[in-house]
Enzyme design. Structure first.
Site, PDB file in Angstrom:
ATOM      1  N   SER A 120      -1.708  -7.587   1.658  1.00 37.52           N
ATOM      2  CA  SER A 120      -2.218  -7.946   0.341  1.00 37.52           C
ATOM      3  C   SER A 120      -3.597  -7.338   0.164  1.00 37.52           C
ATOM      4  O   SER A 120      -4.158  -6.775   1.085  1.00 37.52           O
ATOM      5  CB  SER A 120      -2.315  -9.462   0.214  1.00 37.52           C
ATOM      6  N   LYS A 121      -4.121  -7.486  -1.011  1.00 38.85           N
ATOM      7  CA  LYS A 121      -5.442  -6.916  -1.290  1.00 38.85           C
ATOM      8  C   LYS A 121      -6.495  -7.469  -0.346  1.00 38.85           C
ATOM      9  O   LYS A 121      -7.465  -6.803  -0.012  1.00 38.85           O
ATOM     10  CB  LYS A 121      -5.840  -7.225  -2.730  1.00 38.85           C
ATOM     11  N   ARG A 122      -6.276  -8.716   0.058  1.00 45.81           N
ATOM     12  CA  ARG A 122      -7.220  -9.353   0.951  1.00 45.81           C
ATOM     13  C   ARG A 122      -7.327  -8.590   2.275  1.00 45.81           C
ATOM     14  O   ARG A 122      -8.353  -8.514   2.899  1.00 45.81           O
ATOM     15  CB  ARG A 122      -6.774 -10.791   1.203  1.00 45.81           C
TER      16      ARG A 122
END
Length: 465
Positions: A240-242
């Site tokens: 994910s972007k995280r």
RNA sequence: GACCCCUUCGUCUAGUGGCCUAGGACAACGGCCUCUCACGCCGUAAACACGGGUUCGAGUCCCGUAGGGGUCGCCA
């Protein structure tokens, strides 16, 4: 037969880390086999494709050294060809018109799921007479896939994978507006581009079975498939972007070197014995699809950092100085003149060992370009006690004897000064470091003092006295 | 839910039936080096998901279970 591979991103977002690895594997395999590596931009979904995304992908690939061997093929420019193939399939009785409404399809799916089955199109228009077509409805074109038997793919990574044909439905080739779906255009384009090896993420493994049906319906040779496992985030879930689902340009920003990123990506899911540091040429020589693992791997920044630090240290100084200066541009308290450039160039070997990224490298080299009085970190300021300042004042006088202003001479003077005052070397070296660099951690302090030169060195010490 | 795939240290992996008392790398920890922080060097800890088979012998082959992932769009 010459091997031809391709990387086929859709320009609906940036080039993420998974895509970069897919591109790398395609590139490496083609190079290893002495073949060709092509690029295809899958932009049939005009609404979601953006020019910015396309540029980001292309420049990302360029940065990584993974540009195509020929100009990229833009899928949307081949719409006519895709439609023509669909027409041919229609004429040969391998495809048919379907007039189902979206609602009808949705109903079919929920019904299938309720019955505990995979949600598939039930083929209700497969054998229906065209005269039954509802008026005013533009039909889609569906492929007539076999109802019985099974389809086997000899995947070069996953091994033999078998699926019952009953699990493959009559998927859509052409939308109601006449544009091709992904499933259709990949096959047509892979065939027309004479792709011999389709290397892509294993999220496409299920699609491959459908695509095989299409190849066969057209009597086209089916390419070899190699579905490589996906890259997950550190927690094992989808990237994910995280985590690391950033565009490669973000890694560039964060100060990673393309060679380091490629080396890291190569080792993620592929191995050659115990080898870790693998140059591009070595990788071309060694790369094979057998070495690709079958399970998903997690993205680990710490290892990337380590590798990047290694590549940083190995990089020739010349190019690095410019990259540092670039990143220092606009920072307050710095004078980025020719003198600063020279100092950074001289001090680079000492600074390199202390950085994992270009960002850290720039940070730790910045003091060479600073103008007194220097900004102090808290820890550095704490080093400058009254006693320390007194020691520095004395050192200033002792430094008058420094001829030549060389590392050896300076070290002797500083050591002597500490001895004269009955303190350990650290008691002098640490405040000196604070004065010279504004920090409590830096390259060897005699080296720093030597590179700074007599005028700048004295000025910085004076500034804290 | 159905279908497909996967499962060795925390992480990336080596391992293709005996060389495995399971190797390497990153991270962690300890030490050396030392003017600090690093680099470098030395060392410690750390894994074959579980259960059945097959075999003289299984991390390696088969089956099952559990867990994870992927797919099921007129997206790609």
């Amino acid at each position: 037969m010459t091997v031809i591979t391709r990387f086929a991103p859709s320009p609906t977002g940036f080039l993420h880390i998974g895509g970069a690895r897919t591109a790398l594997f395609n590139w490496l395999f083609a190079r290893h086999m002495g073949g060709k590596y092509l690029l295809r931009i899958e932009d049939t979904d005009r609404a979601r494709s953006t020019d910015a995304a396309m540029q980001a992908i292309l420049s990302g690939l360029d940065w990584l050294g993974l540009s195509g061997d020929e100009a990229p093929v833009y899928q949307h420019s081949r719409l006519d060809r895709h439609a023509a193939v669909a027409r041919e399939l229609l004429a040969r009785g391998h495809a048919y018109h379907c007039y189902c409404s979206p609602d009808e399809l949705q109903e079919m799916r929920t019904e299938a799921r309720k019955l505990g089955r995979t949600a598939l199109y039930d083929g209700r228009w497969r054998d229906r007479d065209p005269s039954e077509a509802p008026a005013g409805v533009d039909p889609v074109v569906r492929l007539k896939t076999p109802l019985q038997g099974e389809t086997v793919i000899q995947d070069l990574v996953q091994g033999p994978v078998t699926v019952q044909n009953s699990q493959i439905d009559d998927f859509i080739l052409l939308r109601a507006d006449g544009t091709p779906t992904y499933m259709h255009s990949v096959v047509v384009d892979d065939h027309d581009m004479a792709i011999t090896h389709v290397i892509r993420g294993d999220d496409h493994l299920n699609n491959a079975f459908r695509q095989v049906q299409l190849f066969q319906a057209m009597d086209w040779a089916v390419p070899a498939f190699a579905h490589i496992p996906l890259i997950h985030g550190p927690d094992g879930a989808k990237l994910s972007k995280r985590h690391g689902a950033l565009g490669v340009e973000a890694y560039r920003e964060m100060g990673y070197l393309p060679d380091a990123l490629c080396n890291y990506l190569l080792r993620l899911g592929w191995a050659h014995g115990d080898d870790e540091i693998i140059s591009r040429d070595q990788a071309i020589d060694w790369f094979d699809l057998d070495g690709v693992g079958r399970s998903a791997s997690r993205f680990d920044m710490a290892k990337l950092d380590n590798l990047n630090g290694h590549y940083l240290r190995e990089s020739p100084d010349e190019g690095i100085v410019d990259l540092i200066l670039e990143r220092l541009e606009g920072r307050p308290g710095l004078a980025l003149n020719e003198q600063a450039r020279e100092r950074i160039a001289r001090g680079l070997p000492g600074v390199k060992a202390r950085a994992k990224t270009l960002v850290e490298l720039a940070d730790s080299a910045a003091f060479y370009a600073a103008t007194p009085p220097l900004a102090m970190t808290d820890k550095a300021a704490a080093l400058l006690t009254d006693d320390a300042r007194a020691l520095m004042r004395g050192l200033l006088e002792a430094l008058a004897e420094a001829t030549p202003w060389s590392e050896d001479v300076l070290e002797a003077i500083v050591r002597d000064h500490a001895e004269q005052n009955g303190v350990k070397l650290g008691a002098v070296a640490q405040p000196l470091r604070a004065a010279l660099t504004g920090s409590n951690a830096s390259p060897g302090i005699f080296e720093v003092l030597a590179i700074l030169g007599p005028d700048e060195g004295r000025a910085r010490i004076t500034a804290i006295c």
